[in-house]
Scaffold this motif. Sequence first.
Motif, PDB file in Angstrom:
ATOM      1  N   ARG A 113       0.863  -1.186   0.000  1.00 16.51           N
ATOM      2  CA  ARG A 113       0.000   0.000   0.000  1.00 16.51           C
ATOM      3  C   ARG A 113       0.895   1.231   0.000  1.00 16.51           C
ATOM      4  N   ASP A 114       0.590   2.209  -0.842  1.00 14.74           N
ATOM      5  CA  ASP A 114       1.499   3.350  -0.948  1.00 14.74           C
ATOM      6  C   ASP A 114       0.914   4.620  -0.357  1.00 14.74           C
ATOM      7  N   ALA A 115       1.728   5.662  -0.329  1.00 13.68           N
ATOM      8  CA  ALA A 115       1.324   6.933   0.265  1.00 13.68           C
ATOM      9  C   ALA A 115       0.358   7.702  -0.617  1.00 13.68           C
ATOM     10  N   ASN A 116       0.085   7.200  -1.824  1.00 15.97           N
ATOM     11  CA  ASN A 116      -0.878   7.817  -2.735  1.00 15.97           C
ATOM     12  C   ASN A 116      -2.250   7.166  -2.632  1.00 15.97           C
ATOM     13  N   SER A 117      -2.477   6.413  -1.563  1.00 19.02           N
ATOM     14  CA  SER A 117      -3.744   5.692  -1.347  1.00 19.02           C
ATOM     15  C   SER A 117      -4.023   4.694  -2.455  1.00 19.02           C
ATOM     16  N   ARG A 118      -2.954   3.982  -2.865  1.00 21.34           N
ATOM     17  CA  ARG A 118      -3.098   2.901  -3.835  1.00 21.34           C
ATOM     18  C   ARG A 118      -2.622   1.602  -3.191  1.00 21.34           C
ATOM     19  N   ILE A 119      -3.207   0.487  -3.645  1.00 22.15           N
ATOM     20  CA  ILE A 119      -2.941  -0.796  -2.993  1.00 22.15           C
ATOM     21  C   ILE A 119      -2.979  -1.926  -4.013  1.00 22.15           C
ATOM     22  N   ILE A 120      -2.171  -2.938  -3.763  1.00 24.18           N
ATOM     23  CA  ILE A 120      -2.256  -4.213  -4.475  1.00 24.18           C
ATOM     24  C   ILE A 120      -2.028  -5.311  -3.452  1.00 24.18           C
ATOM     25  N   GLY A 121      -2.694  -6.443  -3.620  1.00 19.64           N
ATOM     26  CA  GLY A 121      -2.574  -7.510  -2.637  1.00 19.64           C
ATOM     27  C   GLY A 121      -2.605  -8.879  -3.271  1.00 19.64           C
ATOM     28  N   GLY A 122      -2.411  -9.868  -2.456  1.00 18.02           N
ATOM     29  CA  GLY A 122      -2.481 -11.262  -2.880  1.00 18.02           C
ATOM     30  C   GLY A 122      -2.708 -12.135  -1.668  1.00 18.02           C
ATOM     31  N   THR A 123      -2.963 -13.396  -1.896  1.00 17.75           N
ATOM     32  CA  THR A 123      -3.198 -14.327  -0.806  1.00 17.75           C
ATOM     33  C   THR A 123      -2.167 -15.452  -0.835  1.00 17.75           C
ATOM     34  N   TYR A 124      -1.931 -16.011   0.331  1.00 20.08           N
ATOM     35  CA  TYR A 124      -1.090 -17.194   0.461  1.00 20.08           C
ATOM     36  C   TYR A 124      -1.828 -18.184   1.348  1.00 20.08           C
ATOM     37  N   THR A 125      -1.455 -19.434   1.246  1.00 21.85           N
ATOM     38  CA  THR A 125      -2.148 -20.494   1.984  1.00 21.85           C
ATOM     39  C   THR A 125      -1.210 -21.147   2.988  1.00 21.85           C
ATOM     40  N   ILE A 126      -1.639 -21.204   4.237  1.00 23.09           N
ATOM     41  CA  ILE A 126      -0.958 -22.021   5.242  1.00 23.09           C
ATOM     42  C   ILE A 126      -1.534 -23.425   5.097  1.00 23.09           C
ATOM     43  N   ASN A 127      -0.746 -24.318   4.550  1.00 14.37           N
ATOM     44  CA  ASN A 127      -1.239 -25.645   4.183  1.00 14.37           C
ATOM     45  C   ASN A 127      -1.217 -26.641   5.326  1.00 14.37           C
ATOM     46  N   SER A 128      -0.179 -26.583   6.148  1.00 15.31           N
ATOM     47  CA  SER A 128      -0.003 -27.580   7.210  1.00 15.31           C
ATOM     48  C   SER A 128       0.170 -26.881   8.551  1.00 15.31           C
ATOM     49  N   ALA A 129      -0.555 -27.324   9.551  1.00 15.59           N
ATOM     50  CA  ALA A 129      -0.472 -26.718  10.874  1.00 15.59           C
ATOM     51  C   ALA A 129       0.893 -26.960  11.491  1.00 15.59           C
ATOM     52  N   ASP A 130       1.389 -25.934  12.205  1.00 14.04           N
ATOM     53  CA  ASP A 130       2.617 -26.033  12.997  1.00 14.04           C
ATOM     54  C   ASP A 130       3.830 -26.451  12.157  1.00 14.04           C
ATOM     55  N   THR A 131       3.879 -25.950  10.933  1.00 13.52           N
ATOM     56  CA  THR A 131       4.951 -26.309  10.003  1.00 13.52           C
ATOM     57  C   THR A 131       5.464 -25.050   9.308  1.00 13.52           C
ATOM     58  N   TRP A 132       6.768 -24.849   9.308  1.00 14.60           N
ATOM     59  CA  TRP A 132       7.325 -23.698   8.597  1.00 14.60           C
ATOM     60  C   TRP A 132       7.157 -23.895   7.094  1.00 14.60           C
TER      61      TRP A 132
END
Length: 243
Positions: A113-132
């Motif tokens: 997110r920038d100081a010009n009130s613009r944003i881009i995003g994405g998602t990621y998935t935590i696939n396995s519990a308690d795993t790096w």
Amino acid sequence: IINGDMAVAQRGTSFAVSDNIYTLDRFVTEFSGFGGFTLTQSTDAPDGFGYSLKLDCTTDDASPASGDVFQLFHRIEGQNLQLLKKGTASAESTTLSFWVKSNKTGNMQVNLRDANSRIIGGTYTINSADTWEKKTLTFAGDTSGALANDNTAELFLEFPIGSGSDYSSGSVPTTWETTVNADRNAGSTINLADSTSNDFYITGVQLEVGEYTSSTIPPFQHETYGANLARCQRYFYMAASNS
């Protein structure tokens, strides 16, 4: 990214999360009513790293109010961002990589997110519990919204931890757009505040110019502790105590 390996913690190693506080060096909070959390510098980390930033839920909130929110930020000065060519026809893509672990599985969102009130995003998935797990996301360059070439905070790397509907009722901004709060956490399927058994860890945060995959992104740039500390001291210096 400064202190992406979470090694420097001049202000302390344990914090009760509240709004607008710096925790481990260069990481700041936005917080309003989303349960309760303790943030610590943890030695639980993936191979090759010594530390992580850990969040423990201490007060549950299974049904957040609409305005509840918790996000972690990293602020970057405009004079360190000119290589992105933002606001020009030659704007560069960027690739974000980091390691994450949680007892919860599902999708979470991350934004630029920038100081010009613009944003881009994405998602990621935590696939396995308690795993790096290592996550890699690429963001397109932005031909609008040039960044000031000075020491003001011009770009915010934003990790939403959780929120109410005011921050999640929209859609993930997968292309650059005017910032709308409802889009900032729209891709999350996890409520990290729904149980005091919940935790979340992150480390190895790096942001590279260009488009990379998980197999082609350059290795994390490890620095000596002294070099990392000196870069953090550009923003905060903790004087030694004589007591």
